[in-house]
Design a protein around this motif. Sequence first.
Motif, PDB file in Angstrom:
ATOM      1  N   GLU A 266       0.836  -1.218   0.000  1.00 36.39           N
ATOM      2  CA  GLU A 266       0.000   0.000   0.000  1.00 36.39           C
ATOM      3  C   GLU A 266       0.861   1.256   0.000  1.00 36.39           C
ATOM      4  O   GLU A 266       0.518   2.253  -0.646  1.00 36.39           O
ATOM      5  N   ILE A 267       1.976   1.233   0.714  1.00 31.13           N
ATOM      6  CA  ILE A 267       2.886   2.387   0.707  1.00 31.13           C
ATOM      7  C   ILE A 267       3.489   2.573  -0.673  1.00 31.13           C
ATOM      8  O   ILE A 267       3.595   3.690  -1.191  1.00 31.13           O
ATOM      9  N   GLY A 268       3.897   1.460  -1.302  1.00 33.83           N
ATOM     10  CA  GLY A 268       4.440   1.541  -2.653  1.00 33.83           C
ATOM     11  C   GLY A 268       3.431   2.085  -3.651  1.00 33.83           C
ATOM     12  O   GLY A 268       3.809   2.719  -4.648  1.00 33.83           O
ATOM     13  N   ARG A 269       2.157   1.857  -3.390  1.00 34.98           N
ATOM     14  CA  ARG A 269       1.097   2.368  -4.277  1.00 34.98           C
ATOM     15  C   ARG A 269       0.743   3.820  -3.996  1.00 34.98           C
ATOM     16  O   ARG A 269      -0.116   4.387  -4.663  1.00 34.98           O
ATOM     17  N   GLY A 270       1.391   4.400  -2.983  1.00 39.05           N
ATOM     18  CA  GLY A 270       1.202   5.825  -2.740  1.00 39.05           C
ATOM     19  C   GLY A 270       0.514   6.203  -1.454  1.00 39.05           C
ATOM     20  O   GLY A 270       0.356   7.390  -1.165  1.00 39.05           O
ATOM     21  N   LYS A 271       0.092   5.234  -0.663  1.00 42.00           N
ATOM     22  CA  LYS A 271      -0.578   5.568   0.587  1.00 42.00           C
ATOM     23  C   LYS A 271       0.422   6.029   1.642  1.00 42.00           C
ATOM     24  O   LYS A 271       1.576   5.590   1.659  1.00 42.00           O
ATOM     25  N   LEU A 273       1.782   6.182   5.579  1.00 37.74           N
ATOM     26  CA  LEU A 273       1.953   5.094   6.531  1.00 37.74           C
ATOM     27  C   LEU A 273       0.669   4.824   7.304  1.00 37.74           C
ATOM     28  O   LEU A 273       0.252   3.667   7.448  1.00 37.74           O
ATOM     29  N   GLU A 274       0.035   5.870   7.801  1.00 32.63           N
ATOM     30  CA  GLU A 274      -1.173   5.692   8.611  1.00 32.63           C
ATOM     31  C   GLU A 274      -2.285   5.035   7.793  1.00 32.63           C
ATOM     32  O   GLU A 274      -3.029   4.187   8.297  1.00 32.63           O
ATOM     33  N   GLU A 275      -2.406   5.409   6.537  1.00 33.34           N
ATOM     34  CA  GLU A 275      -3.423   4.806   5.669  1.00 33.34           C
ATOM     35  C   GLU A 275      -3.117   3.338   5.411  1.00 33.34           C
ATOM     36  O   GLU A 275      -4.025   2.491   5.399  1.00 33.34           O
ATOM     37  N   ALA A 276      -1.849   3.025   5.202  1.00 33.45           N
ATOM     38  CA  ALA A 276      -1.464   1.635   4.952  1.00 33.45           C
ATOM     39  C   ALA A 276      -1.748   0.769   6.164  1.00 33.45           C
ATOM     40  O   ALA A 276      -2.263  -0.348   6.045  1.00 33.45           O
ATOM     41  N   LEU A 277      -1.424   1.274   7.351  1.00 27.53           N
ATOM     42  CA  LEU A 277      -1.673   0.514   8.576  1.00 27.53           C
ATOM     43  C   LEU A 277      -3.167   0.313   8.791  1.00 27.53           C
ATOM     44  O   LEU A 277      -3.604  -0.762   9.215  1.00 27.53           O
ATOM     45  N   ALA A 278      -3.953   1.321   8.495  1.00 26.39           N
ATOM     46  CA  ALA A 278      -5.402   1.204   8.659  1.00 26.39           C
ATOM     47  C   ALA A 278      -5.972   0.157   7.712  1.00 26.39           C
ATOM     48  O   ALA A 278      -6.924  -0.555   8.054  1.00 26.39           O
ATOM     49  N   SER A 279      -5.389   0.022   6.532  1.00 25.19           N
ATOM     50  CA  SER A 279      -5.899  -0.959   5.569  1.00 25.19           C
ATOM     51  C   SER A 279      -5.608  -2.387   6.011  1.00 25.19           C
ATOM     52  O   SER A 279      -6.351  -3.303   5.681  1.00 25.19           O
ATOM     53  N   ILE A 310      14.199   2.353   4.234  1.00 22.67           N
ATOM     54  CA  ILE A 310      12.814   2.094   4.633  1.00 22.67           C
ATOM     55  C   ILE A 310      12.411   3.058   5.741  1.00 22.67           C
ATOM     56  O   ILE A 310      11.279   3.574   5.742  1.00 22.67           O
ATOM     57  N   TYR A 311      13.308   3.335   6.663  1.00 23.68           N
ATOM     58  CA  TYR A 311      13.019   4.324   7.715  1.00 23.68           C
ATOM     59  C   TYR A 311      12.663   5.671   7.087  1.00 23.68           C
ATOM     60  O   TYR A 311      11.699   6.324   7.499  1.00 23.68           O
ATOM     61  N   ARG A 312      13.430   6.083   6.109  1.00 30.52           N
ATOM     62  CA  ARG A 312      13.179   7.392   5.496  1.00 30.52           C
ATOM     63  C   ARG A 312      11.838   7.424   4.772  1.00 30.52           C
ATOM     64  O   ARG A 312      11.151   8.448   4.781  1.00 30.52           O
ATOM     65  N   VAL A 313      11.464   6.312   4.164  1.00 31.82           N
ATOM     66  CA  VAL A 313      10.150   6.255   3.509  1.00 31.82           C
ATOM     67  C   VAL A 313       9.034   6.312   4.541  1.00 31.82           C
ATOM     68  O   VAL A 313       8.056   7.062   4.397  1.00 31.82           O
ATOM     69  N   LEU A 314       9.167   5.530   5.616  1.00 28.81           N
ATOM     70  CA  LEU A 314       8.102   5.447   6.616  1.00 28.81           C
ATOM     71  C   LEU A 314       7.943   6.726   7.418  1.00 28.81           C
ATOM     72  O   LEU A 314       6.815   7.156   7.692  1.00 28.81           O
ATOM     73  N   PHE A 315       9.064   7.344   7.820  1.00 28.10           N
ATOM     74  CA  PHE A 315       9.004   8.389   8.832  1.00 28.10           C
ATOM     75  C   PHE A 315       9.485   9.762   8.372  1.00 28.10           C
ATOM     76  O   PHE A 315       9.289  10.741   9.085  1.00 28.10           O
ATOM     77  N   GLU A 316      10.104   9.836   7.200  1.00 26.01           N
ATOM     78  CA  GLU A 316      10.598  11.131   6.737  1.00 26.01           C
ATOM     79  C   GLU A 316       9.967  11.564   5.418  1.00 26.01           C
ATOM     80  O   GLU A 316      10.343  12.601   4.870  1.00 26.01           O
TER      81      GLU A 316
END
Length: 352
Positions: A266-271, A273-279, A310-316
Amino acid sequence: MSVEQKVAVLGAGSWGTALAALLAGKGYRVEVWARRQELASTINAERQNRRYLPGVILPPNVRAQVDLPAVLENACAVVFAVPSHAFREVLRAALPCIPKGAMIVNVAKGIEEGSLLPLSRVFAGEAGEEELGRYAVLSGPSHAEEVGRGIPTAVVVASTSMTCAEAAQDLFMTAAFRVYTNPDVAGVELGGALKNIIALGTGIAEGLGFGDNTKAALMTRGLAEITRLGMALGANPLTFAGLAGVGDLIVTCTSMHSRNRRAGIEIGRGKKLEEALASVQMVVEGVRTTRAARLLAARCGVEMPITEQIYRVLFEGMPPREAVANLMTRGRRREMEEVALAAGLWRPERGR
């Protein structure tokens, strides 16, 4: 332990439910602790956990309740199946009620974020070093959805005490659930925790539309990162070639049962982090573990480029494609140097 005895399972998520079904199938009386009365009541009434493990029918000798002392009373073994970030809290509440001599098996896969401790060290800090002889960790390639259905699975259990490891092996072993023992608690814990980071990465790559080549590269180089950090923290490198290492890495990076992989897609598709976790709607252990592993790597002086990106994608907020480009354009490396150097099997003065 006799099969007529009682086993307490703390945590009514998918993994706790699957293990409760497995143990009940062996004849143990299983009591499952749930945080919410609604969930406990539904499990008891419908004989399945529709919220977390639908379709797996629970034997009549499984009972769920919210009274933690009652669940623990007279238990011969206690299985901790709560998320890693809740382990200390639940352990602290449970310890006064755990029967003396009862075996404790932890099945969570994570690192405590604040302290950066593996969960065995959290246990030792709360229960005392002298209690480690009755503590074991169970890990390996074992999706709850398949274990609950009786699909053949192999896992590993580790303890500082071989007596405890073999007791845990006997507790869980069935014709469809094969259990190996390993004395390397640190390696088994770290393998189970760190592979979730790489699964997030392979999911992101899939969400970007990349193929098998990319995923294979991430898994292989991810295993090198896991091994480097594990060795820096005292693990045996051979553990990462086993079920808790490459075995769990493969299944978590390739299966749609994997929450980490699904969140990564989901993150790779553009969501966000919060949206991906909710899905995903369940705990995604790799997110917290990414933060913890990055800090541990810095503390130990270990290079973990995949974890860093991955840290930079998730949190930055770094775009995933930029993270991939950063990995692909790193300076030249020789494949075997990093792990071999850490293992003492290669020395720079011998030549490149």
